[in-house]
Structure formats: C-alpha cells, structure tokens
Design an enzyme around this catalytic site. Structure first.
Site, PDB file in Angstrom:
ATOM      1  CG  ASP A 221       1.244   0.399 -22.879  1.00 21.11           C
ATOM      2  OD1 ASP A 221       2.191   0.958 -23.461  1.00 21.11           O
ATOM      3  OD2 ASP A 221       0.971   0.593 -21.676  1.00 21.11           O
ATOM      4  CD  GLU A 223       6.903   2.255 -21.785  1.00 23.32           C
ATOM      5  OE1 GLU A 223       6.030   3.148 -21.731  1.00 23.32           O
ATOM      6  OE2 GLU A 223       7.181   1.518 -20.833  1.00 23.32           O
ATOM      7  CG  ASN A 224       7.694   6.091 -24.029  1.00 17.51           C
ATOM      8  OD1 ASN A 224       7.410   6.450 -22.895  1.00 17.51           O
ATOM      9  ND2 ASN A 224       8.895   5.619 -24.344  1.00 17.51           N
ATOM     10  N   GLY A 298       4.103  -0.698 -17.907  1.00 19.66           N
ATOM     11  CA  GLY A 298       5.422  -1.300 -17.777  1.00 19.66           C
ATOM     12  C   GLY A 298       6.286  -0.660 -16.710  1.00 19.66           C
ATOM     13  CG  ASP A 299       5.858   3.548 -16.219  1.00 16.34           C
ATOM     14  OD1 ASP A 299       4.735   3.009 -16.034  1.00 16.34           O
ATOM     15  OD2 ASP A 299       5.985   4.689 -16.694  1.00 16.34           O
ATOM     16  CG  HIS A 417     -15.064   5.618  -1.829  1.00 17.43           C
ATOM     17  ND1 HIS A 417     -13.933   5.786  -2.594  1.00 17.43           N
ATOM     18  CD2 HIS A 417     -15.811   4.691  -2.473  1.00 17.43           C
ATOM     19  CE1 HIS A 417     -13.997   4.997  -3.654  1.00 17.43           C
ATOM     20  NE2 HIS A 417     -15.122   4.323  -3.615  1.00 17.43           N
ATOM     21  CG  ASN A 419      -8.252  11.346  -1.321  1.00 18.37           C
ATOM     22  OD1 ASN A 419      -7.932  10.762  -2.357  1.00 18.37           O
ATOM     23  ND2 ASN A 419      -8.043  12.648  -1.148  1.00 18.37           N
ATOM     24  CG  PHE A 420      -9.290   5.088   0.520  1.00 22.13           C
ATOM     25  CD1 PHE A 420      -9.918   4.290  -0.415  1.00 22.13           C
ATOM     26  CD2 PHE A 420      -7.953   5.410   0.329  1.00 22.13           C
ATOM     27  CE1 PHE A 420      -9.233   3.799  -1.526  1.00 22.13           C
ATOM     28  CE2 PHE A 420      -7.262   4.930  -0.780  1.00 22.13           C
ATOM     29  CZ  PHE A 420      -7.905   4.116  -1.707  1.00 22.13           C
ATOM     30  CG  ASP A 436     -15.520   7.650  -6.011  1.00 22.31           C
ATOM     31  OD1 ASP A 436     -14.949   6.628  -6.425  1.00 22.31           O
ATOM     32  OD2 ASP A 436     -15.014   8.791  -6.064  1.00 22.31           O
ATOM     33  CG  HIS A 463     -16.830   2.936  13.557  1.00 18.15           C
ATOM     34  ND1 HIS A 463     -16.388   3.136  14.842  1.00 18.15           N
ATOM     35  CD2 HIS A 463     -17.302   1.668  13.530  1.00 18.15           C
ATOM     36  CE1 HIS A 463     -16.590   2.052  15.568  1.00 18.15           C
ATOM     37  NE2 HIS A 463     -17.156   1.133  14.792  1.00 18.15           N
TER      38      HIS A 463
END
Length: 470
Positions: A221, A223-224, A298-299, A417, A419-420, A436, A463
C-alpha cells in the site's frame, strides 16, 4: 500492572541458548529495527519487557504480558489467568526496539471508527491463539472496524529514505475491503497523496493492483494504490496465497522496491517483484511520513480483516540474505494452530441453547422465520416450538475449528449475524455468510458455555428484549 509471573525467568541461561532473533539479524546486517511488534514472542534475543497490554472487561484493570524468558514466547498462561471469567482487549502492542513506537487504539481519521469519538475498536485478546514450538501464544485478530496506530514515532523512514518491513500473518483470514496494512503511513490520519505510505497489505482487494489468480495477495500500500509490481494493474508473478501462516515483506529505497513472501511454517522466501518504483506520478521519489499502522489504511479506512502475529520495520534497505535469515528464524519458531474452543461441542449433536441470565433461564434460543429470538420452552411445549429451538452442531462453515448451528426444522439454514443481529438464513455459500455463521464455544463467562462469533471474537451470543445479538 505487570504481575511477578511476567518477570524474566532464567534470563542468562535462556538467552545464551537461543538462535539470533529477527531484530538481532537485522542489526547484524546493518539495517536495525526501528519498530518491533509481536504479541506472540520477543523479537530480540535479550528482550524481557512487555509484549502487549490487555484490559479486563469486568473492572477495567490492565496487565502487561511479557515473554516467558528472554527472547522467548509470550506468557499466555498469565493472560488466561488474568482474563478468566471475563473478557479482555489488547490495548497496547509494545515496541520492542527501545524507541517507544508502541501501537495504540487508532483514532478517527478521514474515516471514523465504530468506537467512541470515532476511534477504531480494540482487538479481542483471545481471537487468535497459536503455538510456537508447542507453547501457546495469542495473535492480534483484526475484525472490520479494528485498528492500531502511532503518529508520533521515532526513527522510521520519511521522505525517500530506505526501509524494510515484514509481518507474519494468518494467510486464511482476509477480505476485499481496504485495507489490512502494517507499515509506514501518514501522520495526519488522512490521504495526503501518492507515495505517502509504504506498508504491507494482505487481502483480495481488486480496486487497484492484483496478482495472479483470485487472491489473497501480498501487495504494497503506497497510498492511492495497492501495488503488486511496477504496474498499477497486475503482476502475474505475485501469487495467490494459500498458507495458514504467511511471511510478507516489503522494502523500498530511491527508485527501487521489492515484494517478497513465503510460508511462515516452512521453506524459503520467494521474490514476487524487485525493481523500479511504479510509473504512476508521485511514487518516485517517495514522500513517506513515518507513522505506523496495523489493520487499517493510512486514512483510517477500516473495513478490512486479518490476523497479525509479529512484524518489524527497519532503518535501511535489508539485503535478501538478511531477509532469508529472518525467514529461517520465523520457520524455526514453529508457528502452529491450536484449538479456538475452551469448551468444545460435538459435531452432529442436536443442542438447545439455554439462556442463563437470572429471570430468563426458562428461555431458549429459537427462531420465528428468519428472526432469531429467545422463547420459553418446556417439556409441554408444542413439537413445532421444540424444533424451532433445536440446532444441529456442524463443522464451522468459515473455520473448521469452530461450529455452525443448523436449524433442525429448516435444514440448510444456519444462525448467522448480520449487522450484529442474529438471523436464520439459508447458506448461500459466500465467504461472508460462512464467516458470519461460524461461532466458537468457550467456558461460560457466568455458567455453562458462552458462544462467541469467530469473525468478531469480542462479541458473544446475547439477548435484548428477547432478540438474539452478538
């Protein structure tokens, strides 16, 4: 807090019997480590200090985990004792180089994390157990949203200065999100342009460069762009990786960089690329800033996943021969898998999952259509309800050491699961579904067994208002 059991044991004798550790090898080769991070072992022969810090969920107390002896494997037993009957997170990964380039919870950057104030999550301390020469240790299991960083560092490469780095990773734990990195990044936590990063990347992201096959790949990596060679597109000499334990290396100097890797459990390194910097503008010369990241871009792009065991960054461009010695040392450490379960289940058995919370212990995990909830079930309940609250234990769809729970009355559908929230869905054979729908079993935090998510090991079956979550 550092317990007495973490203080070095038999230092003089032990240190004299061990082969040179990775950072000793780099130093002898004229390219010393300026950052050395490992939760599994010491990376210097004489190192006896803390490897990482953990925080206990029950009372917020912290403890440092050190090697069993100088240059040795982490004291996993100290962690197990400290975290018994509660949860623990990894709060600091200490720098063993003496420069205090420790890795801390990553703060908000151009991308926000899921924790308070936009910080990234901390890793569960139990998500990545392994053994080294038969001794148990723990790696850093990075789920999406998890990340570590240090923007105020000492000695790392800046500008176009030469550097090298390696990381030992779980070659089977990855995704296509950006970006599971370890290495040199921006100090501002934002994208400041081409060439402002130089980090090891591991995954199967195809937005920028790729290697041969379908991945995952080792890339850099910068960057970009994730680069597998000089071209910003594809380098067919960069192979898809199938090793459970993988050594990845990136090194760079003015108008020269290399990408090397190999099985961390056996054999030698291969060179996937060695040559000039990318032809795209901004990468020659480089504009490195020197911050250190783990598990994120990095961001602070933080959608990736992976597992990190150990890694270093060097001052100077290491020779191939030094890297070969480091790889031999890694192989000699004998990384191996160990059980992810402390309270194993029997595959093929039919089970009912009982709620143990006081006042709710007549309820069992059941489903109403796709909704996974808790319902009161007894011997006099209707057959249909008994079946809805019964599950067949299967080998884990996403990891064969853990388990998946198939509905008895809806064969082919599993608890997963999303979104949990726990749901009952038909297996669509995608990588995401399988992961999942995979759960591990450990000795109960209160009583019985506690079931945790494989892909988010800090999250457990629970629960709320009778609906199932992790």
């Amino acid at each position: 807090m550092r317990s007495k059991s973490n203080i070095a044991i038999g230092l003089a004798a032990t240190g004299s019997l061990v082969a040179a550790a990775p950072c000793d090898l780099y130093k002898n080769g004229g390219t010393p480590c300026v950052a050395a991070h490992g939760t599994t072992r010491a990376l210097y022969d004489a190192y006896t200090g803390p490897l990482y810090q953990i925080k206990r969920g029950s009372d917020g107390t912290t403890a440092d985990i050190s090697p069993l002896s100088a240059g040795g494997v982490a004291n996993a037993a100290a962690q197990d004792s400290f975290c018994k009957s509660t949860t623990c997170l990894i709060t600091i990964i200490y720098d063993q180089s003496g420069r205090a380039n420790h890795l801390y919870q990553a703060p908000k950057g151009a991308f926000s994390g899921p924790d308070v104030n936009g910080n990234d999550n901390l890793a569960s301390a139990i998500g990545a157990p392994v053994t080294l020469n038969g001794k148990k240790a723990y790696g850093v299991f990075v789920s999406p949203g998890t990340g570590y960083r240090n923007d105020e560092v000492s000695g790392t490469a800046t500008g176009d200065q030469p550097e090298g780095m390696y990381a030992v990773l779980d070659g089977t734990h990855y995704n296509d999100a950006c970006c599971f990195d370890y290495g040199n990044a921006e100090v501002s936590n934002t994208d400041t342009g081409n060439g402002h990063m130089e980090a090891i990347y591991y995954g199967n992201n195809t937005i920028w460069g790729t290697g041969s096959g379908s991945g995952p790949w080792l890339m850099a990596d910068l960057e970009n762009g994730l680069f597998s060679g000089q071209s910003p597109a594809q380098n067919t000499a960069d192979p898809s990786i199938y090793n459970r334990f993988f050594t990845g290396m990136v090194k760079g100097k003015p108008n020269q960089w290399a990408l090397r890797g190999g099985n961390a459990a056996s054999g030698a390194l291969s060179t996937y690329y060695s040559g000039a910097r990318p032809t795209v503008g901004g990468y020659n010369p480089m504009s490195l800033e020197g911050a250190i990241i783990l598990g994120i871009g990095g961001d602070n792009s933080n959608g990736a996943q992976g597992t990190f065991y150990e890694g270093v960054m060097t001052s100077g461009y290491p020779s191939d021969s030094v890297e070969a010695s480091v790889q031999a040392n890694i192989v000699a450490a004998k990384y191996a898998t160990t059980s992810l379960n402390t309270a194993p289940l029997t595959v093929g058995n039919k089970v009912s999952i009982k709620v143990t919370s006081p006042g709710y212990d007549t309820r069992y995990l059941a489903h109403s259509g796709a909704t996974v909830n808790t319902q009161v079930v007894s011997s006099s309940s209707a057959t249909a309800l008994k079946q809805q609250s019964s599950w067949t234990v299967r080998t884990g769809l996403g990891n064969s050491d853990c388990y998946s729970f198939e509905s008895v009355d809806t064969p082919g559908s599993f608890i997963r699961h999303y979104n949990f929230v726990l749901q009952l869905n038909k297996n669509d054979n995608t990588k995401a579904f399988k992961e999942d729908a995979t759960f591990c079993s450990q000795t109960g935090l209160a009583t019985g067994n506690t079931i945790r998510s494989w892909s988010y090991p800090a999250k457990f079956f629970r629960h709320y208002n009778n609906v199932g979550y992790i």
